[in-house]
Design a protein around this motif. Sequence first.
Motif, PDB file in Angstrom:
ATOM      1  N   LEU A   1      24.497  27.656 -52.716  1.00 44.80           N
ATOM      2  CA  LEU A   1      23.579  27.445 -53.840  1.00 44.80           C
ATOM      3  C   LEU A   1      24.268  27.774 -55.165  1.00 44.80           C
TER       4      LEU A   1
ATOM      5  N   TRP B   1      18.885  23.836 -55.190  1.00 46.87           N
ATOM      6  CA  TRP B   1      18.085  24.421 -54.106  1.00 46.87           C
ATOM      7  C   TRP B   1      16.927  23.503 -53.728  1.00 46.87           C
TER       8      TRP B   1
ATOM      9  N   TYR C   1      26.081  22.740 -46.698  1.00 51.81           N
ATOM     10  CA  TYR C   1      24.768  23.373 -46.707  1.00 51.81           C
ATOM     11  C   TYR C   1      23.897  22.795 -45.596  1.00 51.81           C
TER      12      TYR C   1
ATOM     13  N   ILE D   1      17.668  31.589 -51.574  1.00 47.90           N
ATOM     14  CA  ILE D   1      17.299  31.648 -52.996  1.00 47.90           C
ATOM     15  C   ILE D   1      16.739  33.022 -53.347  1.00 47.90           C
TER      16      ILE D   1
END
Length: 375
Positions: A100, A126, A272, A303
């Motif tokens: 991220l 994100w 990711y 996050i």
Amino acid sequence: KFDSNFFYALSVLIGAIVGVGIFALPYAVNQVGFIGGLIFFSLLVIFIVFYHLIFGEIILRTKGEHRLLGYTKIYLNPFFKHLISFSTVVSFFCILAVYLLIGGQFLQSIFSSSSLTLDNYIIIFWIFSSILVVCGLKTFAKIELIVDIFLILIIGALFIFTFPELKFNNISNFEPNNLFLAYGTIFFALMGASAIPDVRSILKNKEKKTFWVIISGTIIAALIYLIFIFVITGLSGNNVEKLATENMKNIFPGQFSLWMYLLGLILVLTSYMESSHFLRESFLYDFNLNKFFGIFVIIFIPIFLILLGVNDFSKIIALVGSIFGSIDAIVLLLIYLKAKKFGNREPEYSLKISNPLIYFFILILSVGFLSSFWI
């Protein structure tokens, strides 16, 4: 005779090793000092080659297809099963947080004329990646091999065209106090053991070639990293940033940098997706968690870590490498000691590594684990 499976297996291993860690390596090496960093890098490459070969031999000594957690269940007691489960989950959440951070920086570099902040771009990355996780877009990760090929070509071109301008006379210092930072980062970047079971599957009835795929793939990946380290450090001197993309802004022409950022962004996004998919499968099959709850924590924990202030890209990578990389490697070496005695299949190759040498490797890895407290 041309063997397409050999080269496919080779590309899978190289693709698994060469990842976003490449952008942290110049800083890590420069922190130790260029000459000292290269020596340390080379020593770790030699160890990782043996480490990958050891994992390959464990796979060839055991019937059926498994991953590290599966081999741990087969050869070691339940404590190590829980340890590997913990190591896998925590390290992958940290890695997703790193993705991220890097994805946000790539977006900021691509849209440099925008007034948005880095935090804004991290949120944008994100949101987009979370949509893909919910959709389960597995096929998106298939382009990673193409991205890696382009990345290799670009780095090769960088070395050729910038070689006359490389300057190493001011970066030969040695800083042993930063050795532990370099250990974790280099270890993180070189690890590709997760792909070795796939290498065996691709080779099918030609498992004898596993030995050469592992050696070739690990060394080629290491050479790609070395070229990138040479270029970034040689053009930046002692002013190497924690994330090499910051140096790329200053030393490469704008259009060339843009292509690098785009390729890097795709590389981060595919990584990711693959890491998220791995966690989804682990939560579903290894931990028996509800599918939707698994997706929920995969989306929000990374996050959340960033919102808590976990935002030092280089330190996260170094910690993941030194703590969880060391744990996985120690457990794998313990599995190797058991597999040599109790494996249920005759392997296509045997390394003939003595037990005292294995225990020496475990000692070194233990020191590497403890080094995390000095990072």
